[in-house]
Design an enzyme around this catalytic site. Structure first.
Site, PDB file in Angstrom:
ATOM      1  CD  GLU A  93      48.582  53.697  32.293  1.00  0.00           C
ATOM      2  OE1 GLU A  93      47.914  52.992  31.512  1.00  0.00           O
ATOM      3  OE2 GLU A  93      49.329  53.218  33.168  1.00  0.00           O
ATOM      4  CG  ASP A 101      38.293  48.218  45.441  1.00  0.00           C
ATOM      5  OD1 ASP A 101      37.295  48.802  45.914  1.00  0.00           O
ATOM      6  OD2 ASP A 101      38.240  47.521  44.409  1.00  0.00           O
ATOM      7  CG  ASP A 129      33.126  45.492  45.356  1.00  0.00           C
ATOM      8  OD1 ASP A 129      31.990  45.082  45.654  1.00  0.00           O
ATOM      9  OD2 ASP A 129      33.426  45.897  44.218  1.00  0.00           O
TER      10      ASP A 129
END
Length: 516
Positions: A124, A190, A192
């Site tokens: 996808e 992730d 951040d």
């Protein structure tokens, strides 16, 4: 300086030839967002015209010269509009997607083979358009078709999701919804910078500087070694997010095939800080320390002295110093420290950290032994240095994550890979912007045009040998500062493909008892 935006695809002798998908492979309904609550807003009505044009982009008679050498120009190139100050300007993005994005390397990375497999065909992709509309469940049979879609839509970014049990475009044709399910995807992490706002003193929000970037450096070092040493993963790709963070893609086959429960377990293993944004204690760990934490302390100790105490100076202000006192387990010691610091406003954090041992040595903390003090200081060190991961990103197989080599619309910087062996040297402010890269192509072409004209004259006299040399033209990314990042990525992908080929041969010969 104007930037050429005519189609300038390139060829690579070292990469396999990728066949095009059938022209009938049309996009699925981009407005269908069902089945995943992680999605962004659905494609709006304003994009309906563009959606209707998607069917046309797979015309096999297209005159777009796919992946030919950028040096050979049949017609004069057009130029982008004057610089608007917006990095997602359509002219800039079209030039980027036509000339700079490394589609072939991305294809081989996700496909795990030089020839198309379901690892890519059932993968996808999701596109964020310039008006923030969001298109999901896109899939492509080849790198060429992905390239065509990017040039048609000019997305401000696109994200990569899992490999599904069937082509995502065909999910609506299935009789049972349960037949459409995610099968595999890289284990992702992730980091951040906004998660460090409560402890960094130099910047807040989306802002970063060299001082606070060290938090990302520390996190990469700790997480990378844990994934390699504790879980045995080998193929870990770190990617700069384009502004204030970094992403990790664990690409080993064993990681890709993990279910959600295993992903949660790995994320939980690396998660340490608890307690939100309050002033309470966020590190509560058992002793003796787990080997992972012992190793992490060893990695982080030097960073704590330089990057935290000296650079961040986190306890200079009274309010921040009060939080430090809350983390110490002895009331008599904290009272003595508070009195000392009240008499010397704005005392440096390096000095305040030294004061803890100095006052404890005087016997003021008669209920706190040396071991308890050491453990308390270890917990403080970890609170200010240990990675702060967005754990939810890692826990679900169907989570989407921004693709490497996208352009951040705010900074214009490309999301380039980070060589973990040189992570200390990585400088986000040295990462090229898309406009800088396009300028570099123009400058390179201008400098070499006279040389090429001279070579053309020599070709007439030199015959077929010279003609063969003429075919060896640089790709556009090779003319720019993007080159070392693409070459690093290509090297990473080659190592992954090599191991995939070996593992496939072992499975065909009887299976690997260590696979799970």
């Amino acid at each position: 300086m104007p930037h050429a935006i005519s189609p300038e695809p390139t060829t690579e002798p070292s990469d396999a030839v990728l066949p095009d998908a059938p022209a009938s492979d049309a996009p699925s309904d981009p407005a269908d967002m069902s089945g995943d609550d992680t999605a962004a807003p659905v494609l709006g009505a304003a994009e309906s015209d563009k959606e209707n044009r998607l069917e046309d982009m797979f015309d096999t008679d297209s005159d777009d010269d796919e992946f030919s050498s950028s040096a050979a120009k049949a017609e004069p190139s057009t130029t982008k509009p004057a610089q608007s100050g917006k990095f997602s300007d359509p002219g800039i993005m079209k030039a980027f997607y036509q000339r700079l994005f490394p589609y072939r390397q991305l294809f081989q990375w996700l496909n795990h083979s030089p020839v198309p497999t379901i690892d890519f065909k059932h993968r996808e992709f999701a596109f964020t358009l310039s008006n923030d509309a969001y298109i999901r469940y896109e899939s492509f049979a080849s790198a060429d078709l992905l390239r065509k879609q990017c040039i048609e839509l000019l997305p401000s970014r696109f994200e990569i999701g899992p490999v599904y049990s069937t082509n995502p475009r065909e999910r609506k044709t299935l009789r049972k919804k349960s037949a459409f399910r995610p099968l595999a995807k890289e284990l992702v992490f992730d980091i951040d910078m906004t998660d460090y706002d409560e402890i960094r003193t130099c910047c807040t929000g989306a802002q970063i500087c060299p001082k606070c970037w060290s938090f990302i450096t520390m996190a990469v070092k700790v997480v990378d070694v844990a994934l390699r040493d504790d879980f045995g993963f080998k193929h870990i790709l770190w990617v700069y997010s384009g502004r204030r963070g970094a992403h990790a893609w664990v690409c080993d086959r064993r990681a890709r095939e993990m279910d959600d429960q295993k992903r949660r377990s790995v994320a939980g293993y690396l998660e340490l800080l608890k307690g939100g944004d309050g002033r309470g204690k966020k590190v509560n760990i058992k002793r003796p320390l787990h080997p992972h934490l012992q190793r992490s302390l060893k990695i982080l100790r030097a960073h704590f002295q330089t990057d935290i105490l000296a650079e961040q100076n986190p306890w200079e202000e009274d309010e921040k110093a009060a939080h430090l006192l809350d983390l110490l387990p002895d009331k008599a010691l904290t009272a003595a420290l508070r009195k000392k610091w009240d008499s010397a406003p704005h005392r440096a954090s390096t000095s305040k950290w030294a004061d803890i041992d100095a006052l404890a040595a005087t016997g003021v903390a008669d209920k706190l032994d040396a071991t308890q003090l050491k453990e308390a200081k270890q917990d403080i060190l970890l609170e200010y240095t240990y990675p702060r991961l967005d754990a939810e990103v890692s826990k679900k197989l169907n989570h989407l994550l921004k693709s490497p080599f996208c352009v951040h619309p705010g900074t214009g910087r490309v999301c380039v890979p980070i060589d973990v062996a040189k992570v200390e040297d990585f400088d986000p402010f040295e990462v090229p912007t898309v406009t800088q890269l396009l300028d570099q192509i123009d400058e390179w072409d201008k400098e070499h045009v006279k040389a090429e004209e001279g070579e053309a004259e020599n070709d007439e006299a030199g015959g077929a040998g010279k003609e063969q040399e003429k075919e060896k033209k640089l790709q556009d990314w090779e003319k720019t500062n993007l080159r070392p990042y693409v070459e690093y990525f290509r090297s990473f992908v080659n190592e992954l493909l090599k191991d995939e080929k070996t593992a496939k041969r072992e499975r065909e010969e009887g299976g690997d008892p260590m696979e799970f």
